[in-house]
Design a protein around this motif. Structure first.
Motif, PDB file in Angstrom:
ATOM      1  N   GLY A 241     -42.292  46.994  -8.503  1.00  0.00           N
ATOM      2  CA  GLY A 241     -42.702  46.931  -7.103  1.00  0.00           C
ATOM      3  C   GLY A 241     -42.089  48.054  -6.285  1.00  0.00           C
ATOM      4  N   ALA A 242     -40.816  48.338  -6.521  1.00  0.00           N
ATOM      5  CA  ALA A 242     -40.132  49.401  -5.773  1.00  0.00           C
ATOM      6  C   ALA A 242     -40.747  50.761  -6.046  1.00  0.00           C
ATOM      7  N   THR A 243     -41.028  51.070  -7.324  1.00  0.00           N
ATOM      8  CA  THR A 243     -41.591  52.376  -7.649  1.00  0.00           C
ATOM      9  C   THR A 243     -43.038  52.504  -7.162  1.00  0.00           C
ATOM     10  N   LEU A 244     -43.796  51.413  -7.187  1.00  0.00           N
ATOM     11  CA  LEU A 244     -45.170  51.474  -6.675  1.00  0.00           C
ATOM     12  C   LEU A 244     -45.190  51.635  -5.162  1.00  0.00           C
ATOM     13  N   VAL A 245     -44.242  51.026  -4.467  1.00  0.00           N
ATOM     14  CA  VAL A 245     -44.138  51.247  -3.023  1.00  0.00           C
ATOM     15  C   VAL A 245     -43.898  52.732  -2.743  1.00  0.00           C
ATOM     16  N   MET A 246     -43.024  53.358  -3.543  1.00  0.00           N
ATOM     17  CA  MET A 246     -42.782  54.791  -3.371  1.00  0.00           C
ATOM     18  C   MET A 246     -44.043  55.594  -3.681  1.00  0.00           C
ATOM     19  N   ALA A 247     -44.824  55.180  -4.667  1.00  0.00           N
ATOM     20  CA  ALA A 247     -46.078  55.866  -4.964  1.00  0.00           C
ATOM     21  C   ALA A 247     -47.023  55.804  -3.771  1.00  0.00           C
ATOM     22  N   PHE A 248     -47.108  54.655  -3.135  1.00  0.00           N
ATOM     23  CA  PHE A 248     -47.953  54.534  -1.943  1.00  0.00           C
ATOM     24  C   PHE A 248     -47.381  55.329  -0.772  1.00  0.00           C
ATOM     25  N   ALA A 249     -46.065  55.483  -0.734  1.00  0.00           N
ATOM     26  CA  ALA A 249     -45.464  56.328   0.294  1.00  0.00           C
ATOM     27  C   ALA A 249     -45.918  57.777   0.124  1.00  0.00           C
ATOM     28  N   PHE A 250     -46.006  58.249  -1.117  1.00  0.00           N
ATOM     29  CA  PHE A 250     -46.534  59.592  -1.361  1.00  0.00           C
ATOM     30  C   PHE A 250     -47.993  59.684  -0.932  1.00  0.00           C
TER      31      PHE A 250
END
Length: 315
Positions: A241-250
């Protein structure tokens, strides 16, 4: 062919040396360690994914021989394997017809791959620390207690709350840092390969990156799993979940880059957003919401291209 092998072995040696700086304990050790994927990615993007595999394998053998199995596993999970996979995906292309154009693997999917690899890297390293999640968290707690023992003025209750927060935040933060390290090194390696004239893939329009809609379902599933599942499964869901949130931040950053093209003061706006996100951290959550909104509502489709076509670093 021999030249490619020599270059790959040299890149592997450079990557291993960057990891070896950790043993020196110097202030530069951590930044240099974060650059360890760079040589592998450079040979991968500049020559072939096979060269990247050779470089990562050579570095792994050297680290295993001189520093032991634990650092070897940490290198493979957090540096070597992710770097090889990203180089492989970046060079992946298909051709519908024999004389047709190449269709390159989408950058947005490379971003999702980096998010998954960041999650897997931390997941694979947990057994090196403890046999189960409870022991892993206890080990983190002991580590943070030892680090904070020099600051007794924090107070008992306040210190315990701080340690609880650090234990909860540390695993997802490590996954996100691993993801960002790989993405940053991939970007640097692509620039190096492009400047040297060896980048096979055309430079993509990074402001136009997109991800499949299923990525949002994967994020929701990871967040639900982190809330409901316990023990190891819950922790893995939390990391993902944390890494996917960062992906959406990009994706949110790409949206800002897209909609500000041709606008007055664009450089100031973009610089402010990047500086605020990197300095404060929490703006990445807002950017992730913007990325989700773009995926669902197609924000960028309402802003047609303006001005000149983007250059390689005008993204």
């Amino acid at each position: 062919m021999v030249q490619i092998w020599l270059i790959a072995f040299g890149a592997g040696a450079a990557s291993a040396l960057l990891v070896a700086t950790v043993a020196t304990g110097s202030a530069l050790a951590l930044p240099l360690f974060y650059l360890a994927p760079l040589p592998v990615l450079i040979v991968g993007l500049g020559w072939s994914h096979v060269a990247a595999l050779v470089a990562a394998s050579a570095a792994s053998v050297a680290i295993g021989v001189f520093f032991g199995v634990e650092l070897l596993l940490a290198y493979v999970a957090g540096v070597g394997l992710p770097a090889y996979v990203l180089a492989y995906l970046a060079l992946m292309a298909r051709q519908e017809t024999a004389d047709g154009p190449l269709e390159w693997f989408p950058v947005g999917r490379i971003l999702i791959a980096a998010a998954i690899l960041g999650c897997l890297a931390v997941t694979a390293l947990i057994p090196l620390v403890a046999g189960n999640v409870a022991d892993y968290q206890a080990a983190l707690r002991t580590l943070f207690q030892a680090m904070l023992v020099e600051h007794p003025e924090a107070g008992g209750a306040d210190m315990e709350r701080l340690i609880d927060l650090l234990v909860a935040v540390m695993p997802p933060a490590a996954a996100v840092v691993t993801m960002l390290t790989q993405i940053g090194n991939l970007w640097l390696a692509a620039h190096v390969a492009r400047l040297s004239g060896r980048l096979v893939r055309p430079w993509p329009d990074l402001a136009a990156i997109s991800v499949p809609r299923a990525t949002l379902a994967l994020l929701v599933g990871a967040l639900v799993g982190a809330s409901l599942a316990g023990d190891f499964i819950g922790l893995v869901c939390e990391l993902l979940g944390a890494t996917l949130v960062m992906a959406f931040a990009f994706l949110g950053l790409a949206t800002i880059h897209w909609i500000t093209r041709g606008a007055a003061g664009r450089t100031l706006v973009i610089a402010t957003v990047w500086i605020a996100a990197l300095a404060l951290g929490w703006p990445f959550a807002v950017l992730a919401l913007l990325g989700i909104a773009d995926l669902v509502f197609g924000i960028r489709t309402r802003f047609p291209r303006r001005g000149r076509p983007p250059a390689a670093n005008d993204t």
